[in-house]
Design a protein around this motif. Structure first.
Motif, mmCIF file in Angstrom:
data_model
loop_
_atom_site.group_PDB
_atom_site.id
_atom_site.type_symbol
_atom_site.label_atom_id
_atom_site.label_comp_id
_atom_site.label_asym_id
_atom_site.label_seq_id
_atom_site.Cartn_x
_atom_site.Cartn_y
_atom_site.Cartn_z
ATOM 1 N N ILE A 192 -5.260 2.786 0.029
ATOM 2 C CA ILE A 192 -5.628 2.573 -1.372
ATOM 3 C C ILE A 192 -6.597 1.389 -1.404
ATOM 4 C CG2 ILE A 192 -4.772 1.854 -3.641
ATOM 5 C CD1 ILE A 192 -2.117 3.253 -2.894
ATOM 6 N N PRO A 193 -7.754 1.522 -2.063
ATOM 7 C CA PRO A 193 -8.769 0.455 -2.003
ATOM 8 C C PRO A 193 -8.245 -0.953 -2.279
ATOM 9 C CG PRO A 193 -9.708 2.399 -3.017
ATOM 10 C CD PRO A 193 -8.253 2.704 -2.791
ATOM 11 N N ALA A 194 -7.375 -1.126 -3.276
ATOM 12 C CA ALA A 194 -6.882 -2.469 -3.599
ATOM 13 C C ALA A 194 -6.111 -3.070 -2.432
ATOM 14 C CB ALA A 194 -5.998 -2.410 -4.844
ATOM 15 N N LEU A 195 -5.222 -2.287 -1.805
ATOM 16 C CA LEU A 195 -4.443 -2.799 -0.677
ATOM 17 C C LEU A 195 -5.306 -2.970 0.566
ATOM 18 C CD1 LEU A 195 -1.042 -0.875 -0.963
ATOM 19 C CD2 LEU A 195 -1.491 -3.292 -1.404
ATOM 20 N N TYR A 196 -6.217 -2.042 0.788
ATOM 21 C CA TYR A 196 -7.087 -2.113 1.961
ATOM 22 C C TYR A 196 -7.945 -3.380 1.912
ATOM 23 C CZ TYR A 196 -9.576 0.142 5.866
ATOM 24 O OH TYR A 196 -10.083 0.464 7.103
ATOM 25 N N ASN A 197 -8.544 -3.639 0.743
ATOM 26 C CA ASN A 197 -9.362 -4.845 0.592
ATOM 27 C C ASN A 197 -8.522 -6.111 0.708
ATOM 28 O OD1 ASN A 197 -12.089 -3.861 0.161
ATOM 29 N ND2 ASN A 197 -11.352 -3.011 -1.762
ATOM 30 N N LEU A 198 -7.322 -6.098 0.117
ATOM 31 C CA LEU A 198 -6.447 -7.268 0.197
ATOM 32 C C LEU A 198 -6.116 -7.595 1.647
ATOM 33 C CD1 LEU A 198 -4.671 -9.401 -1.190
ATOM 34 C CD2 LEU A 198 -2.844 -7.670 -1.297
ATOM 35 N N ALA A 199 -5.849 -6.560 2.449
ATOM 36 C CA ALA A 199 -5.523 -6.783 3.853
ATOM 37 C C ALA A 199 -6.690 -7.414 4.604
ATOM 38 C CB ALA A 199 -5.127 -5.462 4.514
ATOM 39 N N LEU A 200 -7.910 -7.064 4.230
ATOM 40 C CA LEU A 200 -9.082 -7.614 4.913
ATOM 41 C C LEU A 200 -9.377 -9.045 4.479
ATOM 42 C CD1 LEU A 200 -11.272 -4.407 4.778
ATOM 43 C CD2 LEU A 200 -10.441 -5.512 6.854
ATOM 44 N N TYR A 201 -8.981 -9.401 3.271
ATOM 45 C CA TYR A 201 -9.230 -10.756 2.781
ATOM 46 C C TYR A 201 -8.089 -11.726 3.099
ATOM 47 C CZ TYR A 201 -13.362 -9.330 0.095
ATOM 48 O OH TYR A 201 -14.613 -8.880 -0.270
ATOM 49 N N ALA A 202 -6.872 -11.207 3.334
ATOM 50 C CA ALA A 202 -5.700 -12.068 3.559
ATOM 51 C C ALA A 202 -5.077 -11.753 4.914
ATOM 52 C CB ALA A 202 -4.683 -11.860 2.438
ATOM 53 N N VAL A 203 -5.097 -12.703 5.825
ATOM 54 C CA VAL A 203 -4.611 -12.479 7.192
ATOM 55 C C VAL A 203 -3.144 -12.057 7.231
ATOM 56 C CG1 VAL A 203 -4.163 -13.580 9.426
ATOM 57 C CG2 VAL A 203 -6.332 -13.985 8.236
ATOM 58 N N GLU A 244 0.043 -5.055 7.452
ATOM 59 C CA GLU A 244 -0.527 -3.714 7.518
ATOM 60 C C GLU A 244 -0.392 -3.137 8.919
ATOM 61 O OE1 GLU A 244 -4.849 -1.589 6.672
ATOM 62 O OE2 GLU A 244 -4.743 -3.472 7.785
ATOM 63 N N HIS A 245 -0.807 -3.919 9.915
ATOM 64 C CA HIS A 245 -0.736 -3.431 11.296
ATOM 65 C C HIS A 245 0.708 -3.153 11.703
ATOM 66 C CE1 HIS A 245 -4.902 -3.664 12.222
ATOM 67 N NE2 HIS A 245 -4.990 -4.973 12.134
ATOM 68 N N PHE A 246 1.614 -4.082 11.379
ATOM 69 C CA PHE A 246 3.013 -3.922 11.799
ATOM 70 C C PHE A 246 3.628 -2.676 11.181
ATOM 71 C CE2 PHE A 246 7.529 -4.512 10.922
ATOM 72 C CZ PHE A 246 8.023 -4.676 12.213
ATOM 73 N N THR A 247 3.457 -2.497 9.877
ATOM 74 C CA THR A 247 4.089 -1.359 9.210
ATOM 75 C C THR A 247 3.485 -0.034 9.661
ATOM 76 O OG1 THR A 247 2.597 -1.685 7.301
ATOM 77 C CG2 THR A 247 4.804 -2.661 7.168
ATOM 78 N N MET A 248 2.176 0.001 9.888
ATOM 79 C CA MET A 248 1.555 1.243 10.334
ATOM 80 C C MET A 248 1.991 1.601 11.749
ATOM 81 S SD MET A 248 -2.294 1.079 8.695
ATOM 82 C CE MET A 248 -2.766 2.617 9.456
ATOM 83 N N ILE A 249 2.095 0.606 12.627
ATOM 84 C CA ILE A 249 2.515 0.885 14.010
ATOM 85 C C ILE A 249 3.979 1.316 14.036
ATOM 86 C CG2 ILE A 249 2.941 -0.178 16.262
ATOM 87 C CD1 ILE A 249 0.422 -1.925 15.700
ATOM 88 N N PHE A 250 4.832 0.622 13.277
ATOM 89 C CA PHE A 250 6.248 0.995 13.214
ATOM 90 C C PHE A 250 6.400 2.423 12.688
ATOM 91 C CE2 PHE A 250 10.190 1.279 10.703
ATOM 92 C CZ PHE A 250 11.125 1.070 11.705
ATOM 93 N N ALA A 251 5.680 2.734 11.607
ATOM 94 C CA ALA A 251 5.754 4.076 11.033
ATOM 95 C C ALA A 251 5.217 5.122 12.005
ATOM 96 C CB ALA A 251 4.971 4.123 9.717
#
Length: 263
Positions: A143-154, A160-167
């Motif tokens: 989702i654009p809002a979450l995707y952009n937030l992840a790129l602006y906030a470490v 994002e990486h942890f949840t996607m890898i776990f899933a």
């Protein structure tokens, strides 16, 4: 257009040194080597690690390193949407199945002594729940809002990486579980499961490829490294997810189908 041409030593100096990522990979690989080596005798019914398992695991770890530590990570975090999509393919569709193939089944035997944890693991790795967890997680982070937030906030990016890898590990368990304690789905179910799992990734890739305007503001505002335009970058990102995910799922589907056919 703000064009950026990196220095000649970019591929040697632009490695990502995020302590959280380094720590996670070192702990993961170190634990694997300890458990399958010096601590193996602590596990009931354990067997020596095979060379094939070590090769698969190492290949999976190298995929994680390629995605999260090499200059690919720098390109993904600062310049190119297409690099970010390649990163996602590596950490969700390539590394997890390789690492599961590298896990000996006896690693999970201690779960027999913790019934509630074994029960939870069985629920999470059943086809329906594993499918839903991965697809909801994957879709939400795009989702654009979450995707952009992840790129602006470490911290959000790490989450994002942890949840996607776990899933992603959950996604592949019904197909590649190394232990009968968490059984694989029947082969006909696996065929349908893999086919359905391919729909979101390829569909998302198609939407991105065919979009007529930039989807993520972060990459629209990023310096245009090597002069690659925003829309060209976005088309390549979509094609990586569309064709790349389709190819991976097709290979998995073909292997499972022929196992089913031979059975």
């Amino acid at each position: 257009m703000n064009v950026y041409y990196p220095p000649a030593d970019f591929w040697w100096t632009a490695w990502a040194f995020d302590p959280g990522i380094w720590f996670g990979i070192v702990i993961l690989h170190g634990t694997y080597l300890l458990v399958t080596g010096p601590l193996r005798t602590k596990f009931p019914r354990s067997q020596p690690l095979t060379s094939g398992q070590l090769v698969y695991w190492t290949a999976g770890i190298l995929c994680m390193i390629a995605a999260l530590i090499t200059p690919l990570s720098t390109l993904a975090d600062q310049y190119l949407f297409s690099a970010h999509m390649l990163q996602h393919v590596l950490v969700t569709l390539i590394a997890p199945p390789l690492m599961l193939l590298g896990l000996p089944g006896w690693i999970f035997n201690p779960l027999e002594n913790v019934p509630w944890l074994l029960g939870l693991a069985r629920k999470l790795t059943r086809p329906f729940l594993a499918f839903m967890i991965f697809n909801v997680t994957f879709a939400a982070w795009h989702i654009p809002a979450l995707y952009n937030l992840a790129l602006y906030a470490v911290p959000v990016h790490l989450l994002e990486h942890f949840t996607m890898i776990f899933a992603a590990f959950l996604l592949w368990m019904p197909v590649l579980s190394p232990t009968p304690l968490l059984p694989r789905a029947p082969l006909p179910v696996q065929v349908l499961y893999i086919f359905l799992a391919s729909v979101l990734s390829t569909g998302l890739g198609a939407l991105i490829t065919l979009a007529k305007q930039p989807i993520y503001i972060f990459y629209a505002q990023a310096p245009r490294i090597w002069g690659i335009s925003t829309m060209d970058d976005q088309v390549w990102a979509g094609l990586i997810m569309w064709a790349g995910a389709a190819a991976i799922f097709l290979i998995a589907l073909s292997i499972v189908f022929f196992y089913w056919f031979s059975a």
